[in-house]
Design a protein around this motif. Sequence first.
Motif, PDB file in Angstrom:
ATOM      1  N   SER A  45       5.744  12.396   5.385  1.00 50.39           N
ATOM      2  CA  SER A  45       6.624  11.253   5.178  1.00 50.39           C
ATOM      3  C   SER A  45       5.831   9.953   5.211  1.00 50.39           C
ATOM      4  O   SER A  45       4.794   9.856   5.868  1.00 50.39           O
ATOM      5  N   ASN A  46       6.353   8.974   4.501  1.00 52.86           N
ATOM      6  CA  ASN A  46       5.729   7.651   4.520  1.00 52.86           C
ATOM      7  C   ASN A  46       5.822   7.017   5.898  1.00 52.86           C
ATOM      8  O   ASN A  46       4.939   6.268   6.302  1.00 52.86           O
ATOM      9  N   ALA A  47       6.895   7.310   6.627  1.00 55.55           N
ATOM     10  CA  ALA A  47       7.044   6.757   7.975  1.00 55.55           C
ATOM     11  C   ALA A  47       5.933   7.273   8.889  1.00 55.55           C
ATOM     12  O   ALA A  47       5.338   6.502   9.657  1.00 55.55           O
ATOM     13  N   ASP A  48       5.635   8.567   8.809  1.00 49.42           N
ATOM     14  CA  ASP A  48       4.535   9.127   9.601  1.00 49.42           C
ATOM     15  C   ASP A  48       3.196   8.543   9.171  1.00 49.42           C
ATOM     16  O   ASP A  48       2.358   8.204  10.008  1.00 49.42           O
ATOM     17  N   PHE A  49       2.985   8.449   7.870  1.00 48.89           N
ATOM     18  CA  PHE A  49       1.733   7.888   7.358  1.00 48.89           C
ATOM     19  C   PHE A  49       1.561   6.461   7.875  1.00 48.89           C
ATOM     20  O   PHE A  49       0.495   6.088   8.375  1.00 48.89           O
TER      21      PHE A  49
ATOM     22  N   LEU B  58      -5.745  -2.069   5.406  1.00 47.84           N
ATOM     23  CA  LEU B  58      -4.737  -1.280   6.120  1.00 47.84           C
ATOM     24  C   LEU B  58      -3.387  -1.986   6.108  1.00 47.84           C
ATOM     25  O   LEU B  58      -2.355  -1.349   5.869  1.00 47.84           O
ATOM     26  N   HIS B  59      -3.391  -3.292   6.350  1.00 51.57           N
ATOM     27  CA  HIS B  59      -2.137  -4.048   6.303  1.00 51.57           C
ATOM     28  C   HIS B  59      -1.492  -3.942   4.913  1.00 51.57           C
ATOM     29  O   HIS B  59      -0.267  -3.769   4.807  1.00 51.57           O
TER      30      HIS B  59
ATOM     31  N   SER C   4       2.680  -1.623   1.390  1.00 51.34           N
ATOM     32  CA  SER C   4       3.086  -0.902   0.182  1.00 51.34           C
ATOM     33  C   SER C   4       3.855   0.368   0.503  1.00 51.34           C
ATOM     34  O   SER C   4       4.778   0.728  -0.224  1.00 51.34           O
ATOM     35  N   ILE C   5       3.511   1.029   1.577  1.00 54.04           N
ATOM     36  CA  ILE C   5       4.218   2.238   1.974  1.00 54.04           C
ATOM     37  C   ILE C   5       5.625   1.895   2.465  1.00 54.04           C
ATOM     38  O   ILE C   5       6.588   2.583   2.141  1.00 54.04           O
ATOM     39  N   LYS C   6       5.744   0.832   3.245  1.00 57.16           N
ATOM     40  CA  LYS C   6       7.046   0.458   3.809  1.00 57.16           C
ATOM     41  C   LYS C   6       8.048   0.074   2.716  1.00 57.16           C
ATOM     42  O   LYS C   6       9.245   0.259   2.906  1.00 57.16           O
TER      43      LYS C   6
END
Length: 118
Positions: A57-61, A107-108, A113-115
């Motif tokens: 999941s994107n949340a885990d990533f 990283l930020h 982008s994932i969020k």
Amino acid sequence: MAVQRFEDLLVWQKSQDLAVNIYKTFRDTKDFSFRDQIRRAAISISNNIAEGFERNSNADFSRFLYIALSSNSEVRSMLYLSKKLGFTDKDDASELIDRTNEISKMLHGLIKSIKTNY
């Protein structure tokens, strides 16, 4: 095209390079606890990127990217300390600090982008 492997992430590649540079820079440091701690923190950056990428999941990533960000900050903090303690040349430490700042920005950006996708 979406990234298929964590090895393709530029931030992972740069964090691996940082870890190699940290190992080389502090290889002769006699303060073993300092040397081991900065090495562990440096290794943790790329390992957390890789581990998070393989989650489902994107949340885990995103959570693992925050951990990588924290490890990156730990390395940067220790680099400032290494200058004060005379463990590194000021120019070498400054170059490594610049690399940690670049990784932090990457990283930020990746977290942002994932969020937006979950």
